[in-house]
Design a protein around this motif. Structure first.
Motif, short mmCIF file in Angstrom:
data_model
loop_
_atom_site.label_atom_id
_atom_site.label_comp_id
_atom_site.label_asym_id
_atom_site.label_seq_id
_atom_site.Cartn_x
_atom_site.Cartn_y
_atom_site.Cartn_z
N LYS A 2 43.77 -27.08 67.04
CA LYS A 2 42.91 -25.93 66.75
C LYS A 2 42.44 -25.27 68.05
CE LYS A 2 38.34 -25.51 65.20
NZ LYS A 2 37.23 -26.08 64.45
N ASN A 3 42.00 -26.06 69.00
CA ASN A 3 41.54 -25.51 70.27
C ASN A 3 42.69 -24.88 71.05
OD1 ASN A 3 39.47 -28.22 70.15
ND2 ASN A 3 38.60 -26.20 70.44
N TYR A 4 43.86 -25.49 70.98
CA TYR A 4 45.01 -24.93 71.68
C TYR A 4 45.36 -23.56 71.11
CZ TYR A 4 49.62 -24.05 73.48
OH TYR A 4 50.71 -23.46 74.07
N ARG A 5 45.42 -23.47 69.78
CA ARG A 5 45.75 -22.19 69.14
C ARG A 5 44.70 -21.12 69.43
NH1 ARG A 5 50.21 -22.62 66.10
NH2 ARG A 5 50.77 -24.66 65.29
N ALA A 6 43.46 -21.55 69.64
CA ALA A 6 42.38 -20.61 69.97
C ALA A 6 42.34 -20.31 71.47
CB ALA A 6 41.04 -21.18 69.52
N LYS A 7 43.32 -20.83 72.19
CA LYS A 7 43.44 -20.63 73.65
C LYS A 7 42.23 -21.16 74.41
CE LYS A 7 46.57 -16.84 73.04
NZ LYS A 7 46.96 -15.48 73.36
N GLN A 8 41.67 -22.23 73.89
CA GLN A 8 40.54 -22.91 74.55
C GLN A 8 41.11 -24.08 75.35
OE1 GLN A 8 38.39 -23.80 70.97
NE2 GLN A 8 37.22 -21.89 71.06
N HIS A 9 41.85 -23.75 76.40
CA HIS A 9 42.64 -24.75 77.10
C HIS A 9 41.80 -25.76 77.87
CE1 HIS A 9 46.08 -22.60 75.75
NE2 HIS A 9 45.65 -21.48 76.32
N GLU A 10 40.69 -25.33 78.44
CA GLU A 10 39.81 -26.30 79.10
C GLU A 10 39.27 -27.30 78.09
OE1 GLU A 10 39.27 -26.88 82.23
OE2 GLU A 10 40.19 -25.11 83.11
N GLU A 11 38.93 -26.80 76.91
CA GLU A 11 38.43 -27.68 75.85
C GLU A 11 39.52 -28.67 75.41
OE1 GLU A 11 35.51 -29.21 73.31
OE2 GLU A 11 35.37 -27.89 75.02
N LEU A 38 50.75 -28.45 77.64
CA LEU A 38 50.78 -27.03 77.26
C LEU A 38 49.53 -26.29 77.75
CD1 LEU A 38 52.16 -27.28 73.61
CD2 LEU A 38 53.40 -26.57 75.68
N SER A 39 48.40 -26.94 77.66
CA SER A 39 47.17 -26.31 78.14
C SER A 39 47.18 -26.18 79.66
CB SER A 39 45.94 -27.09 77.67
OG SER A 39 45.77 -26.89 76.28
N SER A 40 47.70 -27.17 80.34
CA SER A 40 47.83 -27.08 81.80
C SER A 40 48.75 -25.93 82.18
CB SER A 40 48.36 -28.39 82.38
OG SER A 40 47.43 -29.42 82.19
N ILE A 41 49.83 -25.78 81.46
CA ILE A 41 50.77 -24.68 81.71
C ILE A 41 50.06 -23.34 81.47
CG2 ILE A 41 52.87 -23.54 80.89
CD1 ILE A 41 53.95 -26.44 80.33
N ALA A 42 49.34 -23.24 80.38
CA ALA A 42 48.63 -22.00 80.06
C ALA A 42 47.63 -21.63 81.15
CB ALA A 42 47.93 -22.12 78.70
N LEU A 43 47.05 -22.64 81.78
CA LEU A 43 46.09 -22.43 82.85
C LEU A 43 46.78 -22.29 84.22
CD1 LEU A 43 43.38 -24.98 81.70
CD2 LEU A 43 43.19 -22.48 81.67
N LYS A 44 48.12 -22.26 84.18
CA LYS A 44 48.94 -22.16 85.39
C LYS A 44 48.73 -23.34 86.34
CE LYS A 44 49.51 -17.17 85.15
NZ LYS A 44 50.58 -17.27 84.21
N GLN A 45 48.40 -24.47 85.77
CA GLN A 45 48.29 -25.72 86.52
C GLN A 45 49.62 -26.47 86.35
OE1 GLN A 45 44.85 -27.58 84.74
NE2 GLN A 45 43.44 -26.10 85.63
N PHE A 46 50.66 -25.84 86.88
CA PHE A 46 52.02 -26.31 86.61
C PHE A 46 52.26 -27.73 87.10
CE2 PHE A 46 52.51 -21.61 86.91
CZ PHE A 46 52.77 -21.40 85.56
N GLN A 47 51.87 -28.02 88.33
CA GLN A 47 52.13 -29.34 88.88
C GLN A 47 51.47 -30.44 88.06
OE1 GLN A 47 54.24 -29.52 91.67
NE2 GLN A 47 54.40 -31.63 91.01
N SER A 48 50.26 -30.20 87.59
CA SER A 48 49.56 -31.24 86.83
C SER A 48 50.14 -31.41 85.42
CB SER A 48 48.06 -30.95 86.76
OG SER A 48 47.82 -29.78 86.01
N SER A 49 50.91 -30.44 84.94
CA SER A 49 51.50 -30.57 83.61
C SER A 49 52.69 -31.53 83.58
CB SER A 49 51.95 -29.20 83.07
OG SER A 49 53.08 -28.74 83.77
N LEU A 50 53.35 -31.71 84.72
CA LEU A 50 54.57 -32.53 84.75
C LEU A 50 54.36 -33.99 84.33
CD1 LEU A 50 56.34 -31.01 87.86
CD2 LEU A 50 57.03 -30.79 85.46
#
Length: 96
Positions: A2-11, A38-50
């Motif tokens: 639900k939070n992901y779909r609402a674009k609440q990526h920090e949450e 996916l939330s890390s990617i959305a926040l452009k935290q690419f390295q931490s998403s791996l």
């Protein structure tokens, strides 16, 4: 989700961190790691998403009935992240 779909990526990152600590043996853990990625990617935290994508695949493949869809999505997202980071990706002996 639900939070992901609402674009609440920090949450999403906060809630999934707590979930992983509280339920380290959950049968949903690979999905939780994928939402972290996916939330890390959305926040452009690419390295931490791996690492989250890697953990998603590891956990999914360890299941008695692995979710090929989830595994494929994680691989796709990892390729995207490597592209965004300007890194070479080799898939099936092909360089991208």
């Amino acid at each position: 989700e639900k939070n992901y779909r609402a674009k609440q990526h920090e949450e999403v990152l906060n809630k999934t961190r707590r979930f992983i600590k509280t339920y380290p043996d959950s049968k949903f853990l690979e999905h939780v790691y994928h939402y972290r990625a996916l939330s890390s990617i959305a926040l452009k935290q690419f390295q931490s998403s791996l690492p989250y994508l890697k953990k998603t695949v590891e956990l999914a493949e360890a299941r008695s009935e692995p979710s090929e869809t989830l595994i494929n999505m994680a691989h796709y997202n990892a390729a995207f992240v490597h592209f965004e980071l300007g890194q070479i990706v080799i898939v099936n002996n092909q360089i991208f």
